[in-house]
Write a protein that holds these residues in place. Structure first.
Motif, PDB file in Angstrom:
ATOM      1  N   LEU A 198       0.989  -1.558   0.048  1.00 40.40           N
ATOM      2  CA  LEU A 198       0.088  -0.169   0.311  1.00 40.40           C
ATOM      3  C   LEU A 198       0.533   1.045   0.165  1.00 40.40           C
ATOM      4  O   LEU A 198       1.925   1.155   0.696  1.00 40.40           O
ATOM      5  N   ALA A 199       0.586   2.293  -0.767  1.00 37.51           N
ATOM      6  CA  ALA A 199       1.038   3.235  -0.838  1.00 37.51           C
ATOM      7  C   ALA A 199       0.069   4.355  -1.162  1.00 37.51           C
ATOM      8  O   ALA A 199      -0.985   4.283  -1.231  1.00 37.51           O
ATOM      9  N   LYS A 200       0.777   6.022  -0.994  1.00 42.21           N
ATOM     10  CA  LYS A 200      -0.002   7.248  -1.345  1.00 42.21           C
ATOM     11  C   LYS A 200      -0.805   6.815  -2.586  1.00 42.21           C
ATOM     12  O   LYS A 200       0.173   6.189  -3.601  1.00 42.21           O
ATOM     13  N   ALA A 242       0.436   1.241   7.601  1.00 41.45           N
ATOM     14  CA  ALA A 242      -0.546   2.001   6.705  1.00 41.45           C
ATOM     15  C   ALA A 242      -1.011   3.060   7.094  1.00 41.45           C
ATOM     16  O   ALA A 242      -0.669   4.112   6.705  1.00 41.45           O
ATOM     17  N   VAL A 245       2.105   5.354   7.320  1.00 42.77           N
ATOM     18  CA  VAL A 245       2.847   5.721   5.651  1.00 42.77           C
ATOM     19  C   VAL A 245       1.959   6.539   4.920  1.00 42.77           C
ATOM     20  O   VAL A 245       1.814   8.125   4.176  1.00 42.77           O
ATOM     21  N   ALA A 246       0.361   6.991   5.348  1.00 40.93           N
ATOM     22  CA  ALA A 246      -0.840   7.108   5.118  1.00 40.93           C
ATOM     23  C   ALA A 246      -0.179   8.789   5.580  1.00 40.93           C
ATOM     24  O   ALA A 246      -0.547  10.157   5.111  1.00 40.93           O
ATOM     25  N   ASP A 251       6.292   9.927  -0.293  1.00 39.09           N
ATOM     26  CA  ASP A 251       5.930   8.937  -1.434  1.00 39.09           C
ATOM     27  C   ASP A 251       6.635   8.090  -2.102  1.00 39.09           C
ATOM     28  O   ASP A 251       5.967   7.173  -2.732  1.00 39.09           O
ATOM     29  N   ALA A 254       6.036   2.127   1.626  1.00 36.63           N
ATOM     30  CA  ALA A 254       4.356   1.377   1.105  1.00 36.63           C
ATOM     31  C   ALA A 254       5.068   0.628   2.404  1.00 36.63           C
ATOM     32  O   ALA A 254       5.850   0.921   2.909  1.00 36.63           O
ATOM     33  N   ALA A 262      -6.532   0.044   3.255  1.00 34.87           N
ATOM     34  CA  ALA A 262      -6.324   0.569   2.572  1.00 34.87           C
ATOM     35  C   ALA A 262      -7.299   1.992   1.800  1.00 34.87           C
ATOM     36  O   ALA A 262      -7.461   2.966   2.028  1.00 34.87           O
ATOM     37  N   TYR A 265      -7.419   4.099   5.695  1.00 38.67           N
ATOM     38  CA  TYR A 265      -6.102   4.972   5.769  1.00 38.67           C
ATOM     39  C   TYR A 265      -5.682   5.946   4.160  1.00 38.67           C
ATOM     40  O   TYR A 265      -4.834   6.323   4.095  1.00 38.67           O
ATOM     41  N   LEU A 267      -5.141   5.537   0.757  1.00 41.39           N
ATOM     42  CA  LEU A 267      -4.311   4.348   0.106  1.00 41.39           C
ATOM     43  C   LEU A 267      -4.015   3.562  -0.817  1.00 41.39           C
ATOM     44  O   LEU A 267      -5.400   2.766  -1.170  1.00 41.39           O
ATOM     45  N   ASP A 268      -3.206   3.610  -1.940  1.00 41.28           N
ATOM     46  CA  ASP A 268      -3.464   2.660  -2.727  1.00 41.28           C
ATOM     47  C   ASP A 268      -3.174   0.894  -2.364  1.00 41.28           C
ATOM     48  O   ASP A 268      -2.073   1.573  -1.735  1.00 41.28           O
TER      49      ASP A 268
END
Length: 381
Positions: A198-200, A242, A245-246, A251, A254, A262, A265, A267-268
């Protein structure tokens, strides 16, 4: 002799063996009474060594191993019977504790309860708790020990903790806490674990330079992370990773976490199902300060220590075999402050009401230094 004659003779010998075996087991009551009167222990290692040595001397050389194994098993069953007789009605025995903890057959496992979990919303422990209880009231704590203290202090009725993973193995910290707090296990569940990266929003997989997660998740995705060529950072929990990361102002980071995080928070999912094994399950247990056993419980957990001498663990395993109890897990942990000595954890597949299980609880004290019965429970699949 033809086959029919051989089989007839074998049947005659077997009938004699059975009569002698039954007579031998009946004598266990007299032996138990004599030992109780004199205060002698059921297990007499010197006497057992002498008996097995005599068996080895009398048996033909080619049959010595089989003869020793046979008489060792006979003595184990006899000792178990002595222990059952001596422990019968003991108000402080583990078997009596199990009977006292057994709930009425029509009382179901609670649908609503106060529950402690480690992490934050979206953690796998929370997902497990929501599967185990229909309407759990969940309080989150930063550590496994925090969960245990909440149960010990009565802040919640139950705690939900991960105890083992099919890929990364046992969660040793939880085993240590179970031993320290002497809690009881009242339920367990096997939860399929699918880790996602999961990432921004807008971040691309090729831009990720650092991955955050719990050490167990990192271990379960070790091959994937190596191929990705990223740095790893250990967090207290996958959901906390997670969340972090949020909040991060980067950027290129992850989290290895659940898909549910996801949405929680914002996230994608930049890569899905990244665990090294598709057969990735984590077993969670429900712990309580007081014993609770619900109808239909078929799994039991024990912890025990044995003397530091040859054959001590074998005597325990022999007792399981003699009583026909299936051992489904054996785990060892070093005993702090005692070099090369271990505490052993056992999971057994045996109904709590089975006579063989009650006999086991009544006879374990003969083959180990001490033991703790964590409880009998149902495992939800």
């Amino acid at each position: 002799m033809d086959l029919f004659s051989v089989r007839k003779r074998l049947d005659e010998i077997d009938a004699q063996l059975l009569d002698l075996f039954c007579e031998r087991m009946r004598l266990a009551a007299e032996v138990a009474a004599a030992k109780k009167e004199t205060g002698r222990a059921v297990f007499d290692p010197a006497r057992e060594r002498e008996k097995l040595a005599a068996v080895a001397d009398r048996a033909p050389d080619a049959l010595v191993p089989q003869a020793v194994a046979l008489f060792s098993l006979l003595m184990s069953m006899n000792k178990a019977e002595q222990m059952r007789i001596l422990a019968a009605g003991d108000p402080q025995g583990a078997a009596e504790d199990a009977r006292a903890a057994l709930k009425p057959a029509d009382e179901p496992f609670p649908a609503r309860a106060s529950v402690a979990c480690q992490g934050v919303e979206g953690a796998y422990s929370q997902i497990a708790a929501s599967r185990l209880f229909r309407l759990p009231s969940i309080t989150f704590f930063a550590s496994f020990d925090g969960v245990c203290r909440a149960v010990r202090d009565g802040l919640v009725r139950y705690g939900v903790l991960p105890i083992e993973n099919s890929t990364a193995g046992s969660v040793n910290a939880v085993y240590d806490l179970l031993a320290a707090y002497r809690f009881h296990i009242v339920r367990s569940i096997r939860l399929k674990i699918d880790h996602n990266l999961l990432a921004k929003p807008g971040a691309r997989l090729e831009d990720i330079r650092e991955v955050w997660s719990h050490e167990q998740a990192i271990a379960q995705c070790a091959g994937y992370l190596e191929r990705l060529g990223v740095r790893v950072h250990v967090c207290e929990n996958t959901a906390q990773a997670a969340e972090a990361v949020a909040r991060a102002e980067r950027d290129d980071v992850a989290a290895l976490s659940s898909r549910a995080c996801a949405g929680l928070y914002g996230l994608d999912v930049v890569d899905e199902d990244v665990q090294d094994s598709d057969n990735n399950y984590t077993r969670f247990v429900v712990i309580s300060a007081e014993p609770e056993i619900y109808a239909g419980a078929t799994r039991a957990s024990l912890m025990l220590t044995v003397s530091h001498e040859p054959g001590s663990l074998y005597r325990v395993l022999e007792r399981f075999y003699a009583l026909g109890i299936n051992l489904v897990k054996l785990e060892s942990r070093p005993i702090p402050g005692r070099d090369f000595e271990f505490v052993f954890y056992f999971d057994l597949d045996c109904p709590v009401s089975a006579p063989s299980f009650i006999e086991l609880l009544n006879s374990l004290g003969d083959v180990c230094e001490r033991y703790w019965y964590f409880g009998s429970y149902t495992e939800v699949l």
